[in-house]
Motif scaffolding. Structure first.
Motif, PDB file in Angstrom:
ATOM      1  N   VAL A 104       0.864  -1.184   0.000  1.00  0.00           N
ATOM      2  CA  VAL A 104       0.000   0.000   0.000  1.00  0.00           C
ATOM      3  C   VAL A 104       0.899   1.233   0.000  1.00  0.00           C
ATOM      4  CG1 VAL A 104      -1.781   1.310   1.239  1.00  0.00           C
ATOM      5  CG2 VAL A 104      -1.826  -1.205   1.275  1.00  0.00           C
ATOM      6  N   GLY A 135       0.654   5.074   0.447  1.00  0.00           N
ATOM      7  CA  GLY A 135      -0.291   6.094   0.933  1.00  0.00           C
ATOM      8  C   GLY A 135       0.152   7.476   0.494  1.00  0.00           C
ATOM      9  N   LEU A 183      -0.526   3.332   8.451  1.00  0.00           N
ATOM     10  CA  LEU A 183      -1.698   2.448   8.330  1.00  0.00           C
ATOM     11  C   LEU A 183      -1.967   1.896   9.720  1.00  0.00           C
ATOM     12  CD1 LEU A 183      -1.862   0.025   5.254  1.00  0.00           C
ATOM     13  CD2 LEU A 183      -3.464   1.814   5.949  1.00  0.00           C
ATOM     14  N   PHE A 232       0.399  -7.087   4.813  1.00  0.00           N
ATOM     15  CA  PHE A 232       0.489  -5.803   4.114  1.00  0.00           C
ATOM     16  C   PHE A 232       1.876  -5.195   4.304  1.00  0.00           C
ATOM     17  CE2 PHE A 232      -4.050  -6.274   4.559  1.00  0.00           C
ATOM     18  CZ  PHE A 232      -4.563  -5.706   3.405  1.00  0.00           C
ATOM     19  N   PHE A 290       3.366  -1.257   3.985  1.00  0.00           N
ATOM     20  CA  PHE A 290       2.927   0.134   3.773  1.00  0.00           C
ATOM     21  C   PHE A 290       4.114   1.069   3.593  1.00  0.00           C
ATOM     22  CE2 PHE A 290       2.145   4.377   5.478  1.00  0.00           C
ATOM     23  CZ  PHE A 290       1.121   4.775   4.622  1.00  0.00           C
ATOM     24  N   VAL A 339      -1.391  -1.447  -4.142  1.00  0.00           N
ATOM     25  CA  VAL A 339      -2.529  -0.529  -4.037  1.00  0.00           C
ATOM     26  C   VAL A 339      -1.986   0.881  -3.790  1.00  0.00           C
ATOM     27  CG1 VAL A 339      -4.421   0.155  -2.506  1.00  0.00           C
ATOM     28  CG2 VAL A 339      -4.172  -2.240  -3.201  1.00  0.00           C
ATOM     29  N   ILE A 353      -2.984   4.868  -2.960  1.00  0.00           N
ATOM     30  CA  ILE A 353      -4.056   5.731  -2.436  1.00  0.00           C
ATOM     31  C   ILE A 353      -3.618   7.172  -2.679  1.00  0.00           C
ATOM     32  CG2 ILE A 353      -5.426   6.372  -0.422  1.00  0.00           C
ATOM     33  CD1 ILE A 353      -4.752   3.669   0.814  1.00  0.00           C
ATOM     34  N   LEU A 385     -10.603  -3.490  -4.874  1.00  0.00           N
ATOM     35  CA  LEU A 385     -10.375  -2.240  -4.131  1.00  0.00           C
ATOM     36  C   LEU A 385     -11.640  -1.367  -4.146  1.00  0.00           C
ATOM     37  CD1 LEU A 385      -8.137  -0.667  -2.675  1.00  0.00           C
ATOM     38  CD2 LEU A 385      -7.419   0.224  -4.902  1.00  0.00           C
ATOM     39  N   VAL A 400      -8.759  -0.462   3.320  1.00  0.00           N
ATOM     40  CA  VAL A 400      -7.700  -1.478   3.372  1.00  0.00           C
ATOM     41  C   VAL A 400      -8.160  -2.660   4.243  1.00  0.00           C
ATOM     42  CG1 VAL A 400      -5.307  -1.923   4.031  1.00  0.00           C
ATOM     43  CG2 VAL A 400      -5.909   0.246   2.946  1.00  0.00           C
TER      44      VAL A 400
END
Ligand SMILES: CSC[C@H]1O[C@H](OP(=O)(O)O)[C@H](O)[C@@H]1O
Ligand SMILES: Nc1ncnc2[nH]cnc12
Length: 298
Positions: free
Chosen positions: A18, A20, A27, A59, A61, A94, A96, A151, A249
Motif C-alpha cells: 500500500v 499512501g 496504516l 500488508f 505500507f 494498491v 491511495i 479495491l 484497506v
C-alpha cells in the motif's frame, strides 16, 4: 513476515503493498507491525516500510511523501519505492491518492477507482531499464482489473461513494493547474487530476506488480468559474477521508480470495526484454535483481 525477494509461486498468498499519499502517512489498522528500512540500488525510497497484518492478510505500507509529507511530487523516487516493495515480497500494489475532479459528477468526498492515465509529468526517471538492458512492456491497460475491482468493492464496503473507472491526468506540479490547463485536460477526456501516479504506475508494470489506484476526490481543480483548489481544501477533505481510506484497506483484507491465482501482469516482462543476453550490461542486470530477476533468469 519473511521479506527480500521471495518468488511468487502460482496459487500462493497475497502480500499487498500500500502506497499512501497525501493525508495517509501510516496504516494504523495494521497489527503486528514492524518498521524496516530497505536499501534499494535505485537510491533512497520515501522512507521505511511498515510490515503488518490484518487478520491473516499481510500488508507492506509506504508513505509516498515520507513521514510528515517532506517529499514533493516531482522529487519522489518512484523507482526506489517500487523496488523496495518487490524486495518486501509484495505481490500486488494498491495506491491511495488525493485527486482533483474534472467532472461535475465526481464530487469532493467521493472515491474513484482509476483505470487510465494521461502522463504530463517530465524529468522523472520513467523506467528501470535503459542503455544495456532495453525493455518495452505493454501499458495499454495500466491498472489490474482484478485488484481494482476488489479495491472498489472494499471502498464501497467501507462506506465510500465509489466511481469505477476514470482517467487520471498526471500533472507535473507542484503548483496546481491553471484554469486553461484544467479545461484542456477535460477536453482530453481526463476525469481526475493528481501529481504522483506517474511514473509510479509505469514502474509497477515493469516490476510485474499488478497496480490499482483509489483516488479520493478533494476538490474541483480550477475548471469551474470562480473555483480554485488550495491545500487547505485538500487537507480538510482528506481529514474526513483518511479513516475511510484505512477502512478500505481493512475491507480489502476481508475480500481477497484465500489463495492468489496468477495474474498475467506477474509475467509482464515475458517477451518485453529486447537486449540480447550477451549484450546486457551486467551492472544494470544486477540492479534489476528484485524488479526483473524472474524474467532475466528465465
Ligand atoms: C496536497 S494536494 C497535492 C498533492 O496531493 C496529491 O498527492 P498524492 O497523490 O500522493 O495523494 C497530489 O498528487 C499532490 O502530490
Ligand atoms: N486539483 C488537484 N490537482 C493536482 N493534484 C491534486 N491533488 C488533490 N487535488 C489536486
Amino acid at each position: 513476515m519473511q521479506t527480500e525477494q521471495e518468488t511468487q509461486a502460482p496459487g500462493a498468498r497475497w502480500r499487498i503493498g500500500v502506497i499512501g499519499g497525501s493525508g495517509i502517512y501510516d496504516l494504523s489498522v495494521l497489527d503486528d507491525v514492524q518498521e524496516i528500512a530497505v536499501q534499494s540500488p535505485f537510491g533512497a525510497s520515501s522512507g521505511p516500510v511498515t510490515l503488518g497484518r490484518i487478520g491473516g492478510q499481510e500488508f507492506v505500507f509506504l508513505a509516498r511523501h515520507g513521514a510528515g509529507h517532506r517529499i514533493s511530487p516531482e522529487a519522489i523516487n518512484h523507482r526506489a519505492n517500487i523496488d523496495v516493495m518487490k524486495r518486501c515480497g509484495v505481490t500486488d500494489l494498491v495506491a491511495i491518492s488525493a485527486i482533483g475532479s474534472l467532472r461535475e459528477e465526481l464530487a469532493p468526498g467521493s472515491f474513484v477507482a482509476v483505470d487510465q492515465f494521461i502522463d504530463r509529468t517530465h524529468g522523472r526517471p520513467q523506467s528501470f531499464f535503459g542503455e544495456g538492458l532495453v525493455a518495452h512492456v505493454s501499458l495499454a491497460d495500466p491498472v489490474c482489473a482484478r485488484l481494482s475491482g476488489l479495491l472498489a468493492d472494499a471502498a464501497q464496503a467501507a462506506g465510500a461513494s465509489v466511481h469505477r473507472g476514470g482517467c487520471y491526468l498526471a500533472m507535473q506540479g507542484p503548483q496546481f493547474s491553471t484554469r486553461a490547463e484544467s479545461r484542456l485536460y477535460r477536453q482530453w477526456g481526463a476525469d481526475v487530476i493528481g501529481m504522483t501516479a506517474m511514473p509510479e504506475a509505469r514502474l509497477a508494470r515493469e516490476a510485474e506488480l499488478p497496480y490499482a489506484l483509489i483516488g479520493m476526490v478533494t476538490d474541483y481543480d480550477a475548471w469551474r468559474d470562480g473555483d480554485h483548489v488550495d491545500v487547505a481544501q485538500v487537507l480538510s477533505v482528506m481529514r474526513g477521508n483518511a479513516a475511510t481510506a484505512k477502512a478500505t484497506v481493512v475491507a480489502l483484507a476481508g475480500l481477497l480470495p484465500q489463495l492468489r491465482t496468477p495474474s498475467p501482469i506477474d509475467r509482464a516482462l515475458d517477451g518485453a526484454i529486447m537486449t540480447a543476453p550477451a549484450q546486457r550490461d551486467p551492472v544494470l542486470v544486477a540492479r534489476l535483481g528484485a524488479v526483473a530477476g524472474r524474467a532475466l533468469k528465465a
